[in-house]
Design an enzyme around this catalytic site. Structure first.
Site, PDB file in Angstrom:
ATOM      1  N   GLN A 223      35.757  57.989  42.465  1.00 44.67           N
ATOM      2  CA  GLN A 223      34.849  56.845  42.514  1.00 44.67           C
ATOM      3  C   GLN A 223      33.403  57.277  42.684  1.00 44.67           C
ATOM      4  O   GLN A 223      32.485  56.624  42.195  1.00 44.67           O
ATOM      5  CB  GLN A 223      35.241  55.897  43.651  1.00 44.67           C
TER       6      GLN A 223
ATOM      7  N   HIS B 262      31.186  57.503  39.577  1.00 43.43           N
ATOM      8  CA  HIS B 262      30.772  56.313  38.822  1.00 43.43           C
ATOM      9  C   HIS B 262      29.256  56.152  38.817  1.00 43.43           C
ATOM     10  O   HIS B 262      28.662  55.783  37.796  1.00 43.43           O
ATOM     11  CB  HIS B 262      31.410  55.061  39.419  1.00 43.43           C
TER      12      HIS B 262
ATOM     13  N   GLU C 230      37.051  47.770  47.428  1.00 42.46           N
ATOM     14  CA  GLU C 230      37.499  47.476  46.074  1.00 42.46           C
ATOM     15  C   GLU C 230      38.833  48.179  45.809  1.00 42.46           C
ATOM     16  O   GLU C 230      39.780  47.578  45.312  1.00 42.46           O
ATOM     17  CB  GLU C 230      36.442  47.963  45.082  1.00 42.46           C
ATOM     18  N   HIS C 231      38.885  49.474  46.120  1.00 42.45           N
ATOM     19  CA  HIS C 231      40.109  50.253  45.966  1.00 42.45           C
ATOM     20  C   HIS C 231      40.516  50.781  47.341  1.00 42.45           C
ATOM     21  O   HIS C 231      39.695  51.363  48.051  1.00 42.45           O
ATOM     22  CB  HIS C 231      39.894  51.455  45.035  1.00 42.45           C
TER      23      HIS C 231
ATOM     24  N   ASP D 229      42.959  52.439  37.089  1.00 44.74           N
ATOM     25  CA  ASP D 229      41.789  52.261  36.223  1.00 44.74           C
ATOM     26  C   ASP D 229      42.172  52.226  34.755  1.00 44.74           C
ATOM     27  O   ASP D 229      41.457  51.633  33.940  1.00 44.74           O
ATOM     28  CB  ASP D 229      40.795  53.401  36.450  1.00 44.74           C
TER      29      ASP D 229
ATOM     30  N   HIS E 222      37.451   0.946  43.523  1.00 44.26           N
ATOM     31  CA  HIS E 222      38.673   1.719  43.731  1.00 44.26           C
ATOM     32  C   HIS E 222      39.774   0.806  44.304  1.00 44.26           C
ATOM     33  O   HIS E 222      40.929   0.837  43.857  1.00 44.26           O
ATOM     34  CB  HIS E 222      38.418   2.873  44.724  1.00 44.26           C
TER      35      HIS E 222
END
Length: 879
Positions: A702, A705, A771-772, A805, A864
């Site tokens: 990661q 990235h 996230e992971h 991934d 109504h």
């Protein structure tokens, strides 16, 4: 650093009162200095003081064999040095890191040179050759003619006695560079009769294939920007050197003194030639409105880029409009300093190509404002860059303590500026090559931290302020919404650097030529496609939900696909066909009728074949060749060629995320989004059973990235030796990666937190909401029940995050930046909306009606209440 045909020799210790002035010498680009033990110290002052005016050819062949002295001359700005054979051998030591193209070998001085000696000297084509004190010019000229003028090193000739013009011309015609004492030269033969005219020598070195004998001449400014194309003659060259101005040869009117009638005069900076000697380049300082007769700065239109910015700032500095921001910057040094520091920090924090370019432009604007206010031009900056490029003394290059220790710019904004550099250069020893700084995560113990301190440690890397981002994004969205394709194309050409792109949309069916893949890559995509398809197909609802809430009252819920979806596929620091799969395959499973891809194009305007192939497989109607906020806006509102969509999905940088949030809140767009998203992140929980190499590889997967990514290791009761083993693996693996610089940036704000127990690890993980989440712990599967907040979980030693991934089947488009506390990752439900229905019988309405009417009456909504009452009254009458 091509040498000129004529290089004046200059006595910098006792400047001559006659002959060619130092100002006129500067017009010829090069100057020759003879440095000896007696004048060495003066040379170290003269060269850096005059670096902006000359390229220096320095004869050190009589200085001695001290490589340190010669290296220092190169370091302070000598372009080339002429050495003896003994000096040359020592200077070519690889440890000194001196390039061969800065060295010239001097043939030993003597009255007689043989052809063999000459050819032996120039056989080493990586060096130039200096032939000093030539007495028999004819023989040297003959050797050069026979040896040839092409594909040989430069040859420099000096004369034993006063040179004769005809002999000098013979030498320059065979591409020799002649070195003549400046006392023997003049730019104005009428005033200094008996001296050699530099214009005549220079012009005779040129070649022309034109019938009129004129020389093509490119006129440029000090930044090298072409102002126009003209012609020169031998007479105009001499006149230009004599007057120090731009003088050319008009094919209709004869000598053309530029600006004589228009006032747009030119100050001559230098003259040089191209490699073949058939084209001149005049570098000038343009005065007046510009070079062109149309009163533009160039004959190719108005200036652009940094040159145009400088011109604007110089104009503002001279007469800034009252109340203008630039005027305020000029008049408020404290504000200007603060803005430079602010923009420098934002540039350091930028990650994507678009962000870096944008922030660099901001920084350049404020930095150039500072320069203009101090009378510094871009040319001055470039000259200093050139000077630095010539340095051969290597410094370690570490940051000063106040920066290296992590202080923010605002904390040091008041720091005093560094003292001025001494006028005389100081020799700095060559630094021994050392191992690169270790790539290592900062380590903490949770037991020693308070809750607030732990939260601060786990804070993600700072993102740009919403005000800054929105100030950039909103105008882009507005332009695309109003101008459609025109704005989209313009932004794509600008931000993605595709100036030749003609259309931003690629429509299906896609040509086979755009989907050329290796069999291995195609098979990998096909396998991943099937696994992702299988997992998401299993998420389909078998049948509508039907519930009878009470007798005669039936409620149901059924799913329908979102008809039109726009799928954003990033293309910043890496090509991501995997994201195309993760977004496109669920859209197919859900049954979306219209699928549109959007992804930034490559500089040549094309899109990666993997993405085209996936677009073909999922049946995407079009691929929008655009990225950033402009792509999001095009999908949200539609353009003349981009279909409007109902939902936009996909990760992106801060500008993409901000744009998604803006359009989703605009009722004029009627578009939704999948989730907010930030930089990628991973949290690994590892205990004593974890393999250090596995842990390090998961963290790095990661970190590569982007520099704004973050990785966290929660080490459960690991000893110092066990932690060190992970650190060693992290550094070793990182240094072998091609994206090591990106990894280094991410690891800089990543942390290891040592915790005592598994329960504490999950408490911290759920607080972070990664996230992971990777579980490299004993009995990992049983611990999944402890997970409260995470985008996707990877269980056990044999489940690296990378399988998720790409090919396992789960989706990798996940909530980041802590949004896993509120959002799910992309799944089949992301592509559908649920519709509910109600169906009542008459008995059901009788049972439910009174409650409905009572609540409607409480809320004061009489229509109504009446909708029920009318039906109940009708039933009563019918019965």
């Amino acid at each position: 650093m091509a040498a000129a045909p004529l290089i004046p020799a200059y006595d910098f210790v006792a400047p001559p009162a006659t002959g060619l002035s130092i100002q006129s010498i500067s017009h010829l680009s090069w100057i020759f200095l003879s440095v000896t033990a007696e004048n060495y110290d003066q040379s170290l002052e003269f060269i850096p003081q005059n670096f902006s005016r000359f390229q220096f050819l320095v004869d050190v062949s009589t200085l001695g064999s001290d490589a340190t002295q010669i290296k220092q001359l190169l370091n302070v700005g000598a372009s080339k040095v002429i050495t003896s054979l003994k000096q040359l051998e020592s200077l070519r030591d690889p440890k000194l890191q001196i390039e061969d193209d800065r060295l010239i070998l001097a043939i030993p001085r003597g009255d007689n040179y043989t052809r063999e000696e000459f050819e032996n000297a120039i056989r080493d084509t990586s060096l130039g050759v200096f032939v000093p004190d030539v007495a028999d010019v004819g023989s040297v000229t003959g050797w050069l003619e026979e040896y040839g003028t092409d594909n040989r090193p430069p040859v420099y000739i000096s004369f034993k006695s006063k040179p004769v013009l005809e002999e000098v011309i013979d030498l320059v015609k065979v591409n020799a560079s002649v070195i003549i004492d400046s006392r023997e030269l003049t730019a104005d033969s009428k005033k200094e009769d008996g001296l050699l005219n530099v214009g005549t020598i220079y012009a005779n070195a040129l070649k022309s294939d034109r019938t009129d004998g004129l020389f093509t001449t490119l006129v440029v400014d000090e930044q090298g920007v072409a102002l126009g194309l003209v012609y020169s003659s031998k007479e105009s060259i001499s006149e230009s050197l004599k007057t120090g101005s731009g003088v050319y040869q008009s094919r209709k009117r004869g000598l053309w003194y530029k600006g004589a009638t228009s006032g747009a005069t030119q100050e001559l900076v230098r003259i040089d030639t191209d490699c073949d000697g058939d084209c001149l380049r005049f570098t000038v300082r343009q005065k007046g409105k510009g070079f062109c007769h149309l009163e533009t700065r160039t004959c190719f239109g108005s200036s652009t880029g940094i040159g145009a910015l400088q011109a604007t700032l110089q104009s503002r500095f001279a007469s800034a409009p009252e109340g203008s921001y630039t005027a305020r910057l000029f008049n408020d040094p404290k504000l200007l300093r603060a803005k430079i520091m602010e923009e420098a920090e934002e540039l350091c924090d930028a990650t994507s190509k678009d962000d870096v370019a944008w922030e660099a432009a901001d920084l350049i604007y404020f930095a150039l404002t500072k320069c203009v206010s101090a009378g510094v031009s871009i040319a001055d900056i470039e000259k200093n860059l050139d000077a630095k490029s010539l340095k051969v003394v290597r410094r370690k290059g570490d940051a000063k303590d106040k920066w290296a220790n992590g202080q923010k710019p605002q904390e040091v904004a008041a720091a005093a500026p560094p003292p001025p550099a001494p006028s005389k250069p100081i020799e700095v020893p060559v630094q021994k090559e050392t191992e690169s700084d270790r790539i290592q995560m900062t380590r903490y113990s949770s037991a020693a931290l308070s809750s607030n301190e732990l939260e601060a440690i786990l804070k993600r890397p700072s993102q740009k302020s919403s005000e800054t981002i929105m100030g950039i994004v909103n105008p882009i969205i507005k332009a695309v919404r109003e101008e459609g394709d025109k704005a989209l194309l313009g932004y794509t050409q600008k931000f993605d650097r595709c100036p030749d792109l003609k259309s931003t949309v690629l429509k299906a069916p896609y040509p086979e030529s755009l989907m050329t893949l290796t069999p291995e890559v195609k098979a990998a995509i096909d396998l991943s496609y099937e696994n992702i398809l299988k997992f998401h197909a299993a998420q389909k609802e078998a049948k509508p939900l039907v519930v009878e809430t009470m007798p005669g009252v039936q409620c149901s819920r059924f799913a329908r696909p979102i008809e039109r979806v726009g799928l954003y596929i990033p293309g910043g620091t890496a090509v991501l066909p995997s994201t195309a799969l993760m977004l496109g395959v669920p859209a197919v499973v859900a049954g979306c009728k219209t699928i549109v891809f959007a992804s930034p194009p490559r500089p040549d305007g094309s899109i990666t074949p993997e993405i085209v192939y996936i677009a073909h497989k999922v049946g995407a109607e079009a691929i929008v060749l655009a990225g950033g906020a402009q792509a999001v806006a095009a999908l949200a509102y539609g353009t003349q060629s981009v279909p409007k969509v109902d939902k936009i999905l996909g990760p992106g940088n801060q500008f993409v995320t901000a744009a998604k949030m803006v359009v989703s809140n605009d009722t004029g767009a009627t578009v939704s989004i999948d989730m907010p998203a930030g930089p990628s992140e991973v949290l690994v929980i590892a205990d004593k059973t974890a393999n250090p190499a596995f842990v390090a590889s998961d963290l790095l997967s990661q970190a590569e990235h982007g520099i704004d990514s973050q990785v966290v290791l929660l080490a459960v009761d690991l000893s110092d030796d066990e932690l060190q083993a992970i650190d060693e693996e992290l550094h070793k693996q990182a240094m072998a990666l091609p994206r090591v610089d990106i990894v280094r940036g991410a690891i800089a704000h990543s942390v290891t937190v040592v915790v005592d127990t598994i329960d504490k690890a999950f408490e911290v993980s759920n607080l972070y909401a990664p996230e992971h989440l990777i579980l490299q712990i004993a009995d990992a599967k049983a611990c999944v029940e402890k997970v409260q907040n995470a985008g996707s979980v990877f269980i056990g030693a044999w489940t690296p995050e990378s399988v998720g991934d790409y090919s396992a089947g789960v989706n990798h488009s996940l909530p980041t930046y802590g949004y896993a506390k509120q959002y799910s990752g992309v799944n089949l439900a992301t592509y559908v909306k649920h519709i509910t229905s109600s169906e009542l019988t008459a008995d059901g309405l009788r049972s439910l009606g009174t409650a409905v009417m009572d609540l409607a009456a409480v809320e004061g909504l009489d229509a109504h209440r009446m909708a029920v009452k009318i039906r109940l009254d009708h039933m009563a009458k019918s019965s």
